[in-house]
Design an enzyme around this catalytic site. Structure first.
Site, PDB file in Angstrom:
ATOM      1  N   HIS A   5      41.541  29.422  55.276  1.00 40.58           N
ATOM      2  CA  HIS A   5      42.168  28.486  54.400  1.00 40.58           C
ATOM      3  C   HIS A   5      42.996  27.536  55.107  1.00 40.58           C
ATOM      4  O   HIS A   5      42.866  26.465  54.614  1.00 40.58           O
ATOM      5  CB  HIS A   5      43.098  29.496  53.623  1.00 40.58           C
ATOM      6  CG  HIS A   5      42.642  30.508  52.925  1.00 40.58           C
ATOM      7  ND1 HIS A   5      42.634  31.923  53.207  1.00 40.58           N
ATOM      8  CD2 HIS A   5      41.864  30.453  51.659  1.00 40.58           C
ATOM      9  CE1 HIS A   5      42.237  32.738  52.258  1.00 40.58           C
ATOM     10  NE2 HIS A   5      41.783  31.896  51.387  1.00 40.58           N
ATOM     11  N   GLY A  47      35.857  26.580  50.610  1.00 44.30           N
ATOM     12  CA  GLY A  47      35.121  27.069  51.744  1.00 44.30           C
ATOM     13  C   GLY A  47      33.617  27.045  51.680  1.00 44.30           C
ATOM     14  O   GLY A  47      33.126  27.736  50.706  1.00 44.30           O
ATOM     15  N   GLN A  59      37.607  37.179  37.335  1.00 42.94           N
ATOM     16  CA  GLN A  59      36.363  37.023  38.321  1.00 42.94           C
ATOM     17  C   GLN A  59      36.371  38.237  39.180  1.00 42.94           C
ATOM     18  O   GLN A  59      35.252  38.477  39.784  1.00 42.94           O
ATOM     19  CB  GLN A  59      36.692  35.981  39.186  1.00 42.94           C
ATOM     20  CG  GLN A  59      37.549  35.972  40.367  1.00 42.94           C
ATOM     21  CD  GLN A  59      37.721  34.556  41.427  1.00 42.94           C
ATOM     22  OE1 GLN A  59      38.263  33.926  40.836  1.00 42.94           O
ATOM     23  NE2 GLN A  59      37.169  34.818  42.464  1.00 42.94           N
ATOM     24  N   ARG A  62      39.432  39.810  52.664  1.00 44.55           N
ATOM     25  CA  ARG A  62      39.076  41.264  52.568  1.00 44.55           C
ATOM     26  C   ARG A  62      38.528  42.083  53.902  1.00 44.55           C
ATOM     27  O   ARG A  62      38.721  43.179  54.034  1.00 44.55           O
ATOM     28  CB  ARG A  62      37.544  41.544  51.954  1.00 44.55           C
ATOM     29  CG  ARG A  62      37.892  41.303  50.376  1.00 44.55           C
ATOM     30  CD  ARG A  62      36.660  41.552  49.388  1.00 44.55           C
ATOM     31  NE  ARG A  62      36.784  41.587  48.000  1.00 44.55           N
ATOM     32  CZ  ARG A  62      36.685  40.548  47.133  1.00 44.55           C
ATOM     33  NH1 ARG A  62      36.184  39.313  47.680  1.00 44.55           N
ATOM     34  NH2 ARG A  62      37.229  40.325  45.818  1.00 44.55           N
ATOM     35  N   SER A 115      37.914  36.368  56.259  1.00 44.70           N
ATOM     36  CA  SER A 115      37.810  36.678  54.819  1.00 44.70           C
ATOM     37  C   SER A 115      39.113  37.589  54.621  1.00 44.70           C
ATOM     38  O   SER A 115      39.714  38.302  55.451  1.00 44.70           O
ATOM     39  CB  SER A 115      36.657  37.645  54.289  1.00 44.70           C
ATOM     40  OG  SER A 115      36.862  38.344  53.206  1.00 44.70           O
TER      41      SER A 115
HETATM   42  O1  PAF Z   1      37.462  31.429  46.755  1.00 47.02           O
HETATM   43  C1  PAF Z   1      38.377  31.923  46.386  1.00 47.02           C
HETATM   44  O2  PAF Z   1      39.191  32.192  46.769  1.00 47.02           O
HETATM   45  C2  PAF Z   1      38.440  32.030  44.682  1.00 47.02           C
HETATM   46  O3  PAF Z   1      37.156  32.258  44.244  1.00 47.02           O
HETATM   47  C3  PAF Z   1      38.987  30.629  43.873  1.00 47.02           C
HETATM   48  C4  PAF Z   1      38.010  29.605  44.242  1.00 47.02           C
HETATM   49  C5  PAF Z   1      40.466  30.248  44.290  1.00 47.02           C
HETATM   50  C6  PAF Z   1      38.883  30.766  42.337  1.00 47.02           C
HETATM   51  O4  PAF Z   1      39.778  31.851  42.145  1.00 47.02           O
END
Ligand code: PAF
Length: 288
Positions: free
Chosen positions: A36, A146, A60, A186, A184
């Site tokens: 990030h 990304g 999502q 995660r 990641s």
């Molecule tokens: O990549 C992510 O972290 C998410 O999918 C995003 C683009 C912030 C949308 O919630």
């Protein structure tokens, strides 16, 4: 300097009204890492003002996915934003983003049902819906995502083109640990042994890229050989997919393919869903 933190759309709008020059948005779900931070630095290079959104988007996540345990590290995220010179953080609550159950959402179409979309039904609809909402609220000139989430990036580009969203979408390269593991949020779920198994993902991609001059079939064969070994490790890698796709459409390419492609892989290690990809070129760029 600590960024301005807006938690509501009204607070955001007040700050946005005073922005002069171009604004780049880096949408995130928090748990910020070096990947990030590299996107934030890219945003800094191309815009006058940098905004980061931090929102774990429930839309999502599918049933049984990790919405509840998704890492939330707000204080550390703000420190990271401050260190990178972020001007504005938009960190809405779920109620602020979805005051009511949304009736109208983005349909990601056929492209949202293939590859990662086949593994996570509905994921891309929810992701595109929140990205469009964030773009409507923050009104950025540019948005940076990304390349690690290559299908996500391709789908956002497609949404922006299809719906004439006046935002320039910019991709930033995947950041890796020294041993190749793609960063990641995660990764923090992984035990040491699981992390060791997870290395097979990037190793498979590299094995494929190494034989790219031999063509698509050679690439898939070399990558698959690495993944087959990882399937019998303890803990094992449960492969979701390994595909060689067109970077714009995410449809699979055949052995005669010339031009750019993305080798994409996803799997589960100890219940953690991990994805990775590597871009490659078949034939010379002039042929494509
Ligand atoms: O990549 C992510 O972290 C998410 O999918 C995003 C683009 C912030 C949308 O919630």
């Amino acid at each position: 300097m600590t960024p301005v933190i807006a938690k509501t759309r009204a607070e955001l709008a007040a700050v946005r009204a005073d922005v002069r020059g171009t604004l780049a948005l880096v949408p995130t779900m928090g748990a910020l890492h070096e990947g990030h931070r590299s996107l934030i630095r890219k945003a800094r290079q191309i815009a006058d003002v940098v905004a980061v959104s931090i929102f774990v988007n429930p839309l999502q996540f599918g049933p049984g996915e990790d919405l509840d345990r998704y890492p939330r590290t707000f204080a550390a995220d703000i420190e990271a934003c401050a260190a990178e010179g972020v001007d504005l953080v938009f960190a809405p609550t779920r109620e602020e983003m979805y005051p009511e159950e949304p009736q109208v959402t983005i349909a990601s179409g056929q492209m949202g049902t293939i590859v990662e979309g086949a593994t996570r039904p509905g994921h891309f609809d929810g992701m595109l819906t929140v990205v469009l909402k964030l773009m409507n609220v923050v009104r950025p000139d540019l948005a940076v995502f990304g390349e690690k989430d290559a299908q996500q990036l391709a789908m956002i580009r497609r949404m922006v083109a299809d719906l004439n969203v006046p935002v320039r979408v910019v991709g930033g390269p995947t950041v890796r640990e020294l041993d190749g593991l793609a960063l990641s949020s995660r990764n923090r779920y992984l035990s040491a042994a699981e992390r060791e198994t997870a290395l097979a993902l990037s190793q498979a991609l590299q094995a494929g890229a190494d034989v790219a001059p031999g063509g698509p079939r050679a690439v898939l064969g070399a990558a698959r050989a690495v993944l087959e070994k990882a399937a019998v490790l303890e803990p094992p890698l449960d492969l979701d997919y390994l595909v060689l796709v067109d970077p714009g459409t995410f449809t699979e390419v055949d052995d005669r393919h010339r031009g750019p492609a993305v080798l994409a892989v996803a799997g589960r290690v100890g219940g953690t869903h991990l994805i990775d990809n590597i871009p490659m070129q078949f034939g010379s760029p002039e042929e494509s």
